[in-house]
Write a protein that holds these residues in place. Structure first.
Motif, PDB file in Angstrom:
ATOM      1  N   SER A   1       2.469 -33.916  18.650  1.00 35.16           N
ATOM      2  CA  SER A   1       2.378 -32.514  18.258  1.00 35.16           C
ATOM      3  C   SER A   1       0.908 -32.174  18.090  1.00 35.16           C
ATOM      4  N   ASP A   2       0.458 -31.091  18.699  1.00 44.28           N
ATOM      5  CA  ASP A   2      -0.929 -30.642  18.621  1.00 44.28           C
ATOM      6  C   ASP A   2      -0.879 -29.154  18.268  1.00 44.28           C
ATOM      7  N   LYS A   3      -1.289 -28.823  17.044  1.00 41.70           N
ATOM      8  CA  LYS A   3      -1.187 -27.437  16.578  1.00 41.70           C
ATOM      9  C   LYS A   3      -2.516 -26.980  16.006  1.00 41.70           C
ATOM     10  N   ALA A   4      -2.748 -25.694  16.104  1.00 42.91           N
ATOM     11  CA  ALA A   4      -3.926 -25.107  15.482  1.00 42.91           C
ATOM     12  C   ALA A   4      -3.785 -25.229  13.967  1.00 42.91           C
ATOM     13  N   SER A   5      -4.875 -25.604  13.308  1.00 47.53           N
ATOM     14  CA  SER A   5      -4.864 -25.707  11.856  1.00 47.53           C
ATOM     15  C   SER A   5      -4.977 -24.319  11.261  1.00 47.53           C
TER      16      SER A   5
ATOM     17  N   LEU B   1      16.881 -38.091  11.032  1.00 49.55           N
ATOM     18  CA  LEU B   1      15.489 -37.739  11.297  1.00 49.55           C
ATOM     19  C   LEU B   1      15.100 -38.154  12.710  1.00 49.55           C
ATOM     20  N   TRP B   2      15.492 -39.345  13.105  1.00 48.06           N
ATOM     21  CA  TRP B   2      15.209 -39.833  14.451  1.00 48.06           C
ATOM     22  C   TRP B   2      15.848 -38.923  15.498  1.00 48.06           C
ATOM     23  N   ILE B   3      17.060 -38.490  15.278  1.00 51.76           N
ATOM     24  CA  ILE B   3      17.743 -37.593  16.211  1.00 51.76           C
ATOM     25  C   ILE B   3      16.989 -36.265  16.311  1.00 51.76           C
ATOM     26  N   LEU B   4      16.521 -35.753  15.175  1.00 54.59           N
ATOM     27  CA  LEU B   4      15.763 -34.501  15.191  1.00 54.59           C
ATOM     28  C   LEU B   4      14.453 -34.636  15.962  1.00 54.59           C
ATOM     29  N   VAL B   5      13.778 -35.763  15.794  1.00 56.55           N
ATOM     30  CA  VAL B   5      12.530 -35.983  16.527  1.00 56.55           C
ATOM     31  C   VAL B   5      12.797 -36.009  18.024  1.00 56.55           C
ATOM     32  N   LEU B   6      13.825 -36.716  18.432  1.00 52.62           N
ATOM     33  CA  LEU B   6      14.149 -36.775  19.860  1.00 52.62           C
ATOM     34  C   LEU B   6      14.561 -35.414  20.401  1.00 52.62           C
ATOM     35  N   ALA B   7      15.309 -34.664  19.626  1.00 54.32           N
ATOM     36  CA  ALA B   7      15.739 -33.343  20.072  1.00 54.32           C
ATOM     37  C   ALA B   7      14.558 -32.394  20.209  1.00 54.32           C
ATOM     38  N   ALA B   8      13.570 -32.550  19.361  1.00 51.00           N
ATOM     39  CA  ALA B   8      12.399 -31.679  19.415  1.00 51.00           C
ATOM     40  C   ALA B   8      11.457 -32.031  20.552  1.00 51.00           C
ATOM     41  N   SER B   9      11.656 -33.166  21.182  1.00 52.05           N
ATOM     42  CA  SER B   9      10.714 -33.622  22.206  1.00 52.05           C
ATOM     43  C   SER B   9      10.584 -32.653  23.371  1.00 52.05           C
ATOM     44  N   SER B  10      11.602 -31.888  23.646  1.00 50.48           N
ATOM     45  CA  SER B  10      11.522 -30.977  24.779  1.00 50.48           C
ATOM     46  C   SER B  10      10.652 -29.762  24.483  1.00 50.48           C
ATOM     47  N   VAL B  11      10.365 -29.475  23.204  1.00 52.14           N
ATOM     48  CA  VAL B  11       9.569 -28.301  22.865  1.00 52.14           C
ATOM     49  C   VAL B  11       8.191 -28.663  22.337  1.00 52.14           C
ATOM     50  N   GLN B  12       7.880 -29.905  22.165  1.00 56.28           N
ATOM     51  CA  GLN B  12       6.591 -30.335  21.657  1.00 56.28           C
ATOM     52  C   GLN B  12       5.663 -30.709  22.804  1.00 56.28           C
ATOM     53  N   ALA B  13       4.379 -30.833  22.464  1.00 51.00           N
ATOM     54  CA  ALA B  13       3.383 -31.242  23.455  1.00 51.00           C
ATOM     55  C   ALA B  13       3.674 -32.655  23.934  1.00 51.00           C
ATOM     56  N   GLN B  14       3.254 -32.951  25.138  1.00 56.12           N
ATOM     57  CA  GLN B  14       3.425 -34.291  25.680  1.00 56.12           C
ATOM     58  C   GLN B  14       2.180 -35.137  25.470  1.00 56.12           C
ATOM     59  N   SER B  15       1.043 -34.479  25.170  1.00 56.61           N
ATOM     60  CA  SER B  15      -0.195 -35.207  24.949  1.00 56.61           C
ATOM     61  C   SER B  15      -1.127 -34.360  24.085  1.00 56.61           C
ATOM     62  N   ALA B  16      -2.147 -35.022  23.528  1.00 57.75           N
ATOM     63  CA  ALA B  16      -3.126 -34.337  22.690  1.00 57.75           C
ATOM     64  C   ALA B  16      -4.443 -35.088  22.755  1.00 57.75           C
ATOM     65  N   LEU B  17      -5.520 -34.374  22.539  1.00 56.74           N
ATOM     66  CA  LEU B  17      -6.836 -34.983  22.512  1.00 56.74           C
ATOM     67  C   LEU B  17      -7.081 -35.564  21.123  1.00 56.74           C
ATOM     68  N   VAL B  18      -7.309 -36.869  21.080  1.00 59.58           N
ATOM     69  CA  VAL B  18      -7.645 -37.567  19.840  1.00 59.58           C
ATOM     70  C   VAL B  18      -8.998 -38.219  20.094  1.00 59.58           C
ATOM     71  N   GLY B  19      -9.991 -37.807  19.317  1.00 57.97           N
ATOM     72  CA  GLY B  19     -11.342 -38.255  19.636  1.00 57.97           C
ATOM     73  C   GLY B  19     -11.718 -37.698  20.991  1.00 57.97           C
ATOM     74  N   LYS B  20     -12.094 -38.562  21.908  1.00 61.35           N
ATOM     75  CA  LYS B  20     -12.454 -38.124  23.254  1.00 61.35           C
ATOM     76  C   LYS B  20     -11.454 -38.599  24.301  1.00 61.35           C
ATOM     77  N   LYS B  21     -10.264 -39.026  23.839  1.00 60.00           N
ATOM     78  CA  LYS B  21      -9.248 -39.515  24.773  1.00 60.00           C
ATOM     79  C   LYS B  21      -7.976 -38.689  24.655  1.00 60.00           C
ATOM     80  N   LEU B  22      -7.327 -38.523  25.782  1.00 56.88           N
ATOM     81  CA  LEU B  22      -6.041 -37.854  25.809  1.00 56.88           C
ATOM     82  C   LEU B  22      -4.965 -38.880  25.481  1.00 56.88           C
ATOM     83  N   ILE B  23      -4.221 -38.632  24.421  1.00 57.10           N
ATOM     84  CA  ILE B  23      -3.149 -39.527  23.988  1.00 57.10           C
ATOM     85  C   ILE B  23      -1.823 -38.913  24.407  1.00 57.10           C
ATOM     86  N   SER B  24      -0.970 -39.722  25.013  1.00 57.54           N
ATOM     87  CA  SER B  24       0.309 -39.237  25.533  1.00 57.54           C
ATOM     88  C   SER B  24       1.455 -40.111  25.063  1.00 57.54           C
ATOM     89  N   ARG B  25       2.652 -39.580  25.199  1.00 57.90           N
ATOM     90  CA  ARG B  25       3.842 -40.374  24.905  1.00 57.90           C
ATOM     91  C   ARG B  25       3.796 -41.651  25.712  1.00 57.90           C
TER      92      ARG B  25
END
Length: 91
Positions: free
Chosen positions: A84-88, A6-30
């Motif tokens: 990950s930041d996706k439309a619901s 699972l950890w390997i899959l998460v790391l492999a997916a990192s190149s195609v996922q968002a690097q940051s997302a808005l949580v509340g009023k702050k931008l959260i990043s890796r």
């Protein structure tokens, strides 16, 4: 599936996922701390825990469900390692 794979899959997916997302009023990043995430969005709507083993540390998956977005954060050693930041989808 073992935690290691699972950890390997998460790391492999990192190149195609968002690097940051808005949580509340702050931008959260890796690399951000979970304290910053809590300050921004409070407690997650869902919290999943994955035990570590001799080769991989434990991981948490924090999910924030907003009106039109789902933000998912993977946490290892109190740091965000994936975002990950996706439309619901609405029925």
């Amino acid at each position: 599936m073992t935690c290691r794979w699972l950890w390997i899959l998460v790391l492999a997916a990192s190149s195609v996922q968002a690097q940051s997302a808005l949580v509340g009023k702050k931008l959260i990043s890796r690399g951000d701390s979970i304290d910053r995430v809590r300050d921004a969005g409070g407690k997650p709507d869902r919290l999943d825990r994955i035990d570590g083993d001799g080769e991989t540390p434990p991981m948490q998956i924090w999910t924030y469900q907003r009106r039109d977005r789902t933000v998912t954060l993977w946490v290892v050693e109190d740091r965000i390692v994936q975002v990950s930041d996706k439309a619901s989808s609405t029925p």
